[in-house]
Every structure is written in C-alpha cells, then in structure tokens.
Motif scaffolding. Structure first.
Motif, PDB file in Angstrom:
ATOM      1  N   UNK A  45       0.851  -1.196   0.000  1.00  0.00           N
ATOM      2  CA  UNK A  45       0.000   0.000   0.000  1.00  0.00           C
ATOM      3  C   UNK A  45       0.879   1.236   0.000  1.00  0.00           C
ATOM      4  N   UNK A  46       0.591   2.229  -0.845  1.00  0.00           N
ATOM      5  CA  UNK A  46       1.227   3.519  -0.613  1.00  0.00           C
ATOM      6  C   UNK A  46       0.642   4.081   0.682  1.00  0.00           C
ATOM      7  N   UNK A  47       1.402   4.913   1.356  1.00  0.00           N
ATOM      8  CA  UNK A  47       0.941   5.400   2.666  1.00  0.00           C
ATOM      9  C   UNK A  47       0.462   6.840   2.606  1.00  0.00           C
ATOM     10  N   UNK A  48       0.729   7.487   1.478  1.00  0.00           N
ATOM     11  CA  UNK A  48       0.341   8.896   1.302  1.00  0.00           C
ATOM     12  C   UNK A  48      -0.630   8.929   0.135  1.00  0.00           C
ATOM     13  N   UNK A  49      -1.889   8.638   0.387  1.00  0.00           N
ATOM     14  CA  UNK A  49      -2.811   8.564  -0.745  1.00  0.00           C
ATOM     15  C   UNK A  49      -3.098   9.963  -1.295  1.00  0.00           C
ATOM     16  N   UNK A  50      -3.814  10.023  -2.379  1.00  0.00           N
ATOM     17  CA  UNK A  50      -4.217  11.345  -2.885  1.00  0.00           C
ATOM     18  C   UNK A  50      -3.424  11.812  -4.073  1.00  0.00           C
ATOM     19  N   UNK A  51      -2.304  11.151  -4.389  1.00  0.00           N
ATOM     20  CA  UNK A  51      -1.565  11.560  -5.586  1.00  0.00           C
ATOM     21  C   UNK A  51      -1.831  10.550  -6.698  1.00  0.00           C
ATOM     22  N   UNK A  52      -1.732  10.999  -7.961  1.00  0.00           N
ATOM     23  CA  UNK A  52      -1.925  10.058  -9.072  1.00  0.00           C
ATOM     24  C   UNK A  52      -0.893   8.929  -9.034  1.00  0.00           C
ATOM     25  N   UNK A  53       0.312   9.233  -8.549  1.00  0.00           N
ATOM     26  CA  UNK A  53       1.364   8.209  -8.497  1.00  0.00           C
ATOM     27  C   UNK A  53       1.030   7.132  -7.471  1.00  0.00           C
ATOM     28  N   UNK A  82      -1.314  -1.011  -9.700  1.00  0.00           N
ATOM     29  CA  UNK A  82      -0.409  -2.082 -10.148  1.00  0.00           C
ATOM     30  C   UNK A  82      -0.396  -3.218  -9.123  1.00  0.00           C
ATOM     31  N   UNK A  83      -0.506  -2.860  -7.855  1.00  0.00           N
ATOM     32  CA  UNK A  83      -0.514  -3.887  -6.804  1.00  0.00           C
ATOM     33  C   UNK A  83      -1.774  -4.756  -6.865  1.00  0.00           C
ATOM     34  N   UNK A  84      -2.940  -4.114  -7.095  1.00  0.00           N
ATOM     35  CA  UNK A  84      -4.146  -4.968  -7.118  1.00  0.00           C
ATOM     36  C   UNK A  84      -4.216  -5.784  -8.412  1.00  0.00           C
ATOM     37  N   UNK A 144      -3.578 -11.310 -10.779  1.00  0.00           N
ATOM     38  CA  UNK A 144      -2.801 -12.389 -11.426  1.00  0.00           C
ATOM     39  C   UNK A 144      -2.558 -13.524 -10.434  1.00  0.00           C
ATOM     40  N   UNK A 145      -2.232 -13.124  -9.209  1.00  0.00           N
ATOM     41  CA  UNK A 145      -2.001 -14.139  -8.172  1.00  0.00           C
ATOM     42  C   UNK A 145      -3.250 -15.000  -7.984  1.00  0.00           C
TER      43      UNK A 145
END
Lengths: 382, 382
Positions: free
Chosen positions: B132-140, B147-149, B154-155
């Motif tokens: 998980x990114x920890x600083x949500x709210x940015x497009x990045x 990409x993680x989900x 795939x998993x």
C-alpha cells in the motif's frame, strides 16, 4: 566521552563550528532542511544548494513535553525528537539548538509512530513528507519511489529557487559516495583484533555524520583513519560484539556504554547510526535519479517487508567482523525492529552466533538490570 | 449475546451453516482465502471464483501461544490472530476453527505490527502480501496501488486457474455495493432517537460480515432491516455515543458491553467493524480495476498519512447521528490510531463534542477501571 585519540578532538570541537556555519548560511539565504531518516536522499538537498541537519532526538530531557500530547507508550526517539521541536518553537528551556536553524522538515513514511508524529509537526514547522513503498524489490515499487524523489526534487527547487540539475546531482552522489568509502575505511580497521577504536567512540563519530557538513565530516573521518592506521591498541579484553537494531541518536549511548563498562568490545553496528547509513554506494554510472531511487529503496530498515537483505547483511557482518555475540537493540515500542528480531535470531542461530535482545528507552531506571544481563551474556560467550 | 429480535437468530445460527458451506467448497476445489484487513479487495477474490473469510482475532485465549514468539507489547488483535494460526497449524487445543479452512492468506502492508507478523506467517500458511502507498491522494500513489491490485489479480488467477474478467469483477463490485447499501439502510435506522437496535447487536452483526458469505450476510441484514423498520423501541436511557478507532474483531466486545452496561446508547461505530467497511461504494461506471483502486485507497485507516478524510468523516458522523460523546478506542500499542487521536480530539473539540480515550487489550483486568471512566464520561455528557 570520546577517547584521547588526537584526531577525535575535531569531532569534540566541531559542534560550535557547524552551528556558526549554519547561521552564516541562513544569513546568506541558504535553506536548511531538517530530516529524521536515512530514506531522505541528502544528495537532492545538497544539489538544490540547501544544507541539512538530522533532527533525531537521543536525549531524555525533551520527552516530558512531548508526552503532553503524544502517547507515552511510543518510541523514545520519536518523543525526544518531537519534544525538541515543541521546546524550540515554544521557547522551552530545553530547546534543541538545532531546530531554530531549520527552514523546513523533510520527513518520510517509515514507521507508524514517526509517520503519525509528522502529522502534528506542521503546527510547529513546515513539513514535507516523502512516501515509501513498503515492499521493495518490484519494478512498480521502484517506479513509485522514483516519482516520489522526483517530486521531492521539485519541492527543493521551489524552496531554494535553484534547479536540481543532473550534473549537480551527480556531483553530490560522488561526494556522498566518498563519505561512504571513508566510513568503509574506518569500519574496515575495526576488523582487526583488537580493533584500534572503541565502539563508543565510533558511535559518537557516526552521530556527528548527521549534524556536520559532509565536508567537515569527511575531513574528520579521514584524519581519524590516518591516525588509527598507525595505532597499536592494547590487547583485547572481552568478546567481540555486534550491535544490531534501532538507531542511537546523539545523546543516546546507554547500551554502548554499558557493554563497554562490562568489558565487551564493540566491533560493528548494524543500524542507521552504523553500517546502514553507508554500506551501499549509489551507482555513479546510471541516470542519477534512478540510481538514487535504487540505492535508497535498498536501505534494509525493518519498515520494509520482507527485509531479507537485512537478515543476510547481519549474518555477513557477523562473519566479516568475527563477532562472538550480537546485542539486538530495540527502542521501546518499536514494533518493526522488535518483531524482526525473530528472523534475525533464527538466522544467527543457524550460524551458532548468540543474540541478546534489549529493549529500552532513554531513562536510567533499567541500567542496572541491563548491566546484569549484558554481564551474563558476555560471560556466556567469552 | 444478541438481543431477542427474531431476525438476529439468523446471525446466531449462521456460523455452522457457513462452516459447512466452506467445507463443501473445499471439497469442490474452490480456494478459500484468509484476509486480515479491509484494504484487500474482496471483489477480486470472488471474481476469481474463490471464497474468503477474515481471520482477525478478537479472542484472548490464543494470545499466550503468540507471545511465545511475538513481543508482548504489540496489539492484541495481531497476537490473537497469529496465535490462532499457530494453534491451528500445531494442533493446539485452542485452534481457530477457521484457519484450517484457508488455502492462502492475503495480507497487506498496513501497520508495523501486522506487516512484520505477516513475515513469520509463511512458517504456517502460504502468505501473499499486497503493498500500500501510505500517502494517498496523488496520481502516483493510485498508479502504484493499481499495479498492486492487478498483480494480486494475477495471483488469484494462478491460485484458482480462473480468469478474473472485467465482467466478473463488475458483477462482484455490484454485489459488494449492494451489501454496502444494505448496511447504510441498517445504520440509517440508528439515526432515530431512540435507535431501534443496540450497538452491541450491530457489532456482532458486523463481525459476521467478515465470516459469512456475502449472500448469507445480505440476507440476514435485509431481514434485520425489515424487522427494525417496524420496531418501536423503549425510550432511550442514556447519552448517544459514537465509538471511533480500532476494529473490534469477533470475540472482542469488551468496551461496547461496558458502555451499554453503564447506560450509554451506541448509535454508530467509525471503525473497520463499523462505517469504514461500507461507507463508500465502488464506482460502477469506471474501469473496474481503477474503480477498485480508487475506492480502496480512500479507506480512512490511520495507517495513511495524513488521514484528513477520517477526521472529516468522524465530525460528519457525529453530526449525522446526533452524538453526545465519542469513545475513542485504541487497541493497546496501536501507535497509528493512538497518535491520530490528537487530531480527532482537536476536530471534535471545535464542534464541542467530548471525547473519552480508551486504550485496552483483550484482558479483563482493566474492566473495572474502564467502567468507572465510562460512568464518569456518561454522567458528564448526559
């Protein structure tokens, strides 16, 4: 106290020099950035023409003011750091003299405690937070971190009005690598038996790395190495010890002092105030941003999952330094390092290297008890 | 105990039904995924043709076995969950009956304690970790989570041998939104004065959300709402209370029971076992992966920084539910929720809504003391 090696005098006297330098810089309009963690790439700060000091607190006396707002049962480093800021910004008598020198804090999303403390810092100081992926090793994690450090570069450009050029970045990478190589030289000397310098002296030198300018620091370490290379130390007294775990910020030397009082010979520290800060160089032949992203994301802090690189590093260091026992140091309530101890212990057990786990805060009340445990540990491994 | 509303009987008896269902599924080769957190998108699991149960531990009796390896001073939910796994995999008598039903754990990088506990889970169960990114709210940050989900998708495809098609995903999103709307209907009824259902009953229903199949759960909630809409409750006794903070996993009802014993009327829970699980729907008109990434990254857990959405949500809920006081609940040693309390308290103070902070584990020893504090709080706000 630092030992009587003449070259160590530099580190004793450098404090005032550095404060004067920072004040001068501020008068010239140079921005000073305060950081709390190795994950913030210094190279970007310097390439923007700014200066930086690390604000991690190692002193107990700023904790009470922090506990007026933060919970008591969190890590002492976080409380001490926050207390220093509050003290400084509210004119407290225990004010950290560094905080007023800082224009902005650049923080990072590492552990829960720091991450959440940073959210209340803006009440006192302008604060910028760099995000970190927590599962390094994938191209996507690297891409995300690359985007974060590039955003940070833009932030530094806005702060300073200077462009962070690739050339400037390359120059700073080269200089920072020079520091790293010097520290490898220093730590290399400690492989000798007996080592020519005490662990407590090295720790105090390493703590200065986070306050002095890189140039001042390199000068000091270089002189120290020159001298140590021609030093013949007394015969070694006790077993060779590695310290592994949480950082020991300036002011915090409790465990190291106890180990040495009890006769242990500290030969290497696997921590942010030890090998973690300098072991890996940044690739000088790549795109500088990518090289920085790769190198910084590889820092084996326990906030990363899984942190196999750290486990491997510890075993490797234990062998390289011919370590007889590992003192695993956790700052009280630091869940990440505390839980990671299990895996470290398992890996060391395979190598038949004993581990003593110590969790402690900045208070004095457990000194006696820790002393007894360390005594027993040293006796066991001697 | 659940109250005597006839529709609540379904939740009392559903446990055995569900275990039978899971065993049947396993015999058919359907994979069962164990999760520990709202950040793992159920829709992807179901779209892959697998089933899922949440393994968060709320019972005290599995903690001692966990403390044989984990530090004692970490959150009881983590210890209880881990202890249940160890017990089940080592044939312990306190075995969690759900663990042996699980083919794989899908974990997430949320708090330090869970993140590091997950690293030792593979000794017992196959484990996959979602970053998980920890600083949500940015497009990045959104790109990274997307990409993680997708990687997780795939998993799941590899695990089940089924394709996670966009159509299957859209169907699961619609169904999950249906559950969310039903829970809005249930929680909407609690705005009444007096509310037609006790907080302790709602909590036990919500805990079942994480064990029953979504279909079973919707059936139960729907019947419950039908019945509650025609219920005329007795006059309200005490002040209207919101609980805000850490989740209360199945088995953990300590604080809720004490509040009700003391006469408080719990009208809403801002937690993972309350509003956080269902408040926001997934956009049904977007690309399903993007819609999931957006919705899940917006979950206002204290592991995110800053977590402004949560602060705003709490104030909003307090107003919507005409709350007279907030009991802020922290699982012991949960730094993220504990520190975030400062900001919550500040925001509520502006609205003149009092807050009582309670930090507790799964033991009984602090019940008396908590009772006294809650008594005083209820008296103050009555």
């Amino acid at each position: 106290m630092l030992s009587t090696l003449p070259s160590l005098d530099f580190f004793k006297t450098s404090y005032e020099l550095r404060v004067a330098q920072l004040n001068e810089e501020r008068e010239k309009g140079i921005k000073i950035v305060g950081t709390f963690c190795l994950y913030v790439p210094d190279e970007i700060i310097f390439a923007a023409g700014a200066d930086r000091i690390v604000l991690c607190g190692g002193r107990a006396d700023t904790i009470p003011v922090a506990e007026q707002s933060l919970p008591r049962n969190i890590c002492p480093l976080i409380k001490s750091s926050f207390g220093a800021v509050v003290n400084a910004c509210c004119g407290g008598t225990l004010a950290c003299p560094h905080v007023p020198l800082v224009d902005v804090v650049v923080a990072e999303a590492t552990c829960d405690g720091k991450k959440k403390m940073y959210e209340i810092l803006p009440d006192y100081l302008p604060t910028y937070v760099l995000d970190l992926p927590q599962k390094p090793g994938s191209p996507e994690a690297l891409d995300y971190f690359l985007s974060e450090i590039k955003k940070f570069g833009k932030f530094m450009e806005n702060l300073t009005g200077n462009v962070v050029s690739n050339d400037a970045l390359r120059k700073e990478i080269r200089l920072a690598n020079e520091t790293k190589r010097l520290l490898h030289r220093l730590f290399g000397l400690r492989r000798r038996d007996p080592p020519p310098i005490r662990g407590s002296d090295v720790l105090r030198v390493m703590q200065k790395q986070f306050f002095l300018s890189p140039g001042q620091f390199r000068q000091g370490v270089s002189q120290l190495c020159d001298e140590l290379e021609h030093t013949t130390p007394d015969a070694r007294a006790g077993p060779r010890i590695m310290i592994s775990g949480c950082p020991m910020a300036a002011g915090n030397t409790k465990i190291v002092d106890i180990i040495e009082q009890k006769g242990g010979v500290i030969v290497v520290e696997e921590s942010c105030t030890g090998t973690r800060s300098f072991w890996d160089c940044v690739d000088e032949h790549k795109d500088p941003w990518e090289a920085l992203a790769e190198r910084y994301l590889e820092i084996p802090c326990a906030c990363m999952t899984p942190n196999d690189q750290r486990i491997a590093r510890i075993v490797d260091l234990a062998k390289q330094y011919n370590v007889q026992g590992v003192v695993y140091y956790t700052l009280q309530f630091c869940h990440a390092y505390n839980i990671e101890r299990l895996r470290v212990q398992k890996a060391l057990k395979k190598e038949k290297i004993p581990l003593l786990a110590i969790e402690s805060d900045y208070g004095d009340s457990d000194k006696e008890q820790i002393g007894i445990r360390i005594d027993a540990f040293l006796e066991m491994i001697a």
